[in-house]
Design a protein around this motif. Structure first.
Motif, PDB file in Angstrom:
ATOM      1  N   ALA A   1      -9.725   3.883  -6.032  1.00  0.00           N
ATOM      2  CA  ALA A   1      -8.576   4.478  -6.709  1.00  0.00           C
ATOM      3  C   ALA A   1      -8.878   4.730  -8.183  1.00  0.00           C
ATOM      4  N   ASP A   2      -8.459   5.914  -8.674  1.00  0.00           N
ATOM      5  CA  ASP A   2      -8.512   6.164 -10.115  1.00  0.00           C
ATOM      6  C   ASP A   2      -7.534   5.242 -10.834  1.00  0.00           C
ATOM      7  N   GLU A   3      -6.361   5.070 -10.242  1.00  0.00           N
ATOM      8  CA  GLU A   3      -5.368   4.126 -10.739  1.00  0.00           C
ATOM      9  C   GLU A   3      -4.857   3.313  -9.555  1.00  0.00           C
ATOM     10  N   GLY A   4      -4.718   2.034  -9.726  1.00  0.00           N
ATOM     11  CA  GLY A   4      -4.297   1.201  -8.616  1.00  0.00           C
ATOM     12  C   GLY A   4      -5.463   0.412  -8.038  1.00  0.00           C
TER      13      GLY A   4
ATOM     14  N   GLU B   1      -0.966   8.259  -7.090  1.00  0.00           N
ATOM     15  CA  GLU B   1      -2.211   7.507  -6.884  1.00  0.00           C
ATOM     16  C   GLU B   1      -3.202   8.421  -6.186  1.00  0.00           C
ATOM     17  N   ARG B   2      -4.396   8.472  -6.662  1.00  0.00           N
ATOM     18  CA  ARG B   2      -5.436   9.319  -6.070  1.00  0.00           C
ATOM     19  C   ARG B   2      -6.793   8.687  -6.345  1.00  0.00           C
ATOM     20  N   GLY B   3      -7.773   9.181  -5.620  1.00  0.00           N
ATOM     21  CA  GLY B   3      -9.099   8.611  -5.803  1.00  0.00           C
ATOM     22  C   GLY B   3     -10.119   9.246  -4.881  1.00  0.00           C
TER      23      GLY B   3
ATOM     24  N   ARG C   1     -11.833   3.205  -0.076  1.00  0.00           N
ATOM     25  CA  ARG C   1     -11.142   4.071  -1.023  1.00  0.00           C
ATOM     26  C   ARG C   1     -11.234   3.470  -2.425  1.00  0.00           C
TER      27      ARG C   1
ATOM     28  N   SER D   1      -8.361  -0.481  -5.217  1.00  0.00           N
ATOM     29  CA  SER D   1      -9.229   0.046  -4.160  1.00  0.00           C
ATOM     30  C   SER D   1      -9.039  -0.783  -2.899  1.00  0.00           C
TER      31      SER D   1
ATOM     32  N   GLU E   1     -12.959   8.639  -1.565  1.00  0.00           N
ATOM     33  CA  GLU E   1     -13.179   7.832  -0.370  1.00  0.00           C
ATOM     34  C   GLU E   1     -14.528   8.136   0.265  1.00  0.00           C
TER      35      GLU E   1
ATOM     36  N   ARG F   1       0.832  -1.197   0.000  1.00  0.00           N
ATOM     37  CA  ARG F   1       0.000   0.000   0.000  1.00  0.00           C
ATOM     38  C   ARG F   1       0.871   1.252   0.000  1.00  0.00           C
TER      39      ARG F   1
END
Length: 205
Positions: free
Chosen positions: A178-181, A147-149, A176, A183, A151, A91
């Motif tokens: 994730a846009d990329e990666g 990495e962002r997203g 969470r 969740s 929550e 993570r």
């Protein structure tokens, strides 16, 4: 015949008692001693809280710091920073997030006079919060924000002194996306201090 003469007055007394009870005003349920339903929550317009704790994301721990502010204990904002201090494997090592936080139970329970005490029960129920925000993370070997997203979360607290202002134990669960990666689920336990500021008396003046 003798029994009948005794039964008639007895029935008469029972009917009179039932009639008097029906005409008596309904008793109002009184709160427990010391339970005013407010517990200091209206002493300030803004409730500020700082929480320090530990969080688990997909089984990996991080230390966290969360700051929040709520208007009249109902709606507010939060910001959080967490760090694995080099101990992450799968993570992100560092994560920052910010968003909105709402406590939906306080206003309806208070307006309907459902705050009956004890204080621990009322404050814990009213502390139930729903949050939504964005997060920005630093995956292993990459830059912060790579990495962002989004929550979504829910949480509640336990007032250790039985009043709004003071130390609290807070528990949260969040998901969470994730846009990329990948969740992941996030669970947090923290110890915080809640402070009421911007006095209502000062605001009226």
């Amino acid at each position: 015949m003798k029994r009948l003469r005794l039964l008639v007055p007895t029935l008469g007394l029972l009917l009179c008692a039932a009639h008097a009870r029906a005409d008596a005003p309904e008793r109002v349920h009184a709160p427990l001693p010391g339970a005013d339903g407010v517990y200091g929550r209206l002493d300030g317009l803004v409730a500020v809280a700082a929480d320090v704790g530990a969080e688990l994301e997909d089984g990996e721990p991080r230390a966290s710091l969360r700051l929040s502010a709520h208007y009249l204990w109902i709606a507010g904002v939060y910001g959080r920073y967490s760090d694995a201090f080099g101990g992450a494997e799968r993570r992100p090592e560092r994560v920052a997030s910010l968003g909105l936080d709402v406590r939906p139970l306080f206003l309806p329970r208070f307006s309907q006079d459902w705050e009956r005490g004890p204080a621990l029960l009322d404050l814990s129920l009213d502390s139930l919060s729903l949050s939504a925000g964005a997060y920005f993370a630093e995956p292993l070997g990459r830059g912060f924000g790579d990495e962002r997203g989004f929550e979504l979360g829910a949480g509640f607290g336990l007032p250790l002194l039985g009043r709004a202002e003071g130390p609290w134990l807070d528990l949260r669960a969040e998901r969470r996306f994730a846009d990329e990666g990948d969740s992941a689920w996030l669970f947090t336990a923290s110890l915080g201090y809640h402070l009421l500021t911007w006095s209502t008396d000062s605001a009226r003046r």
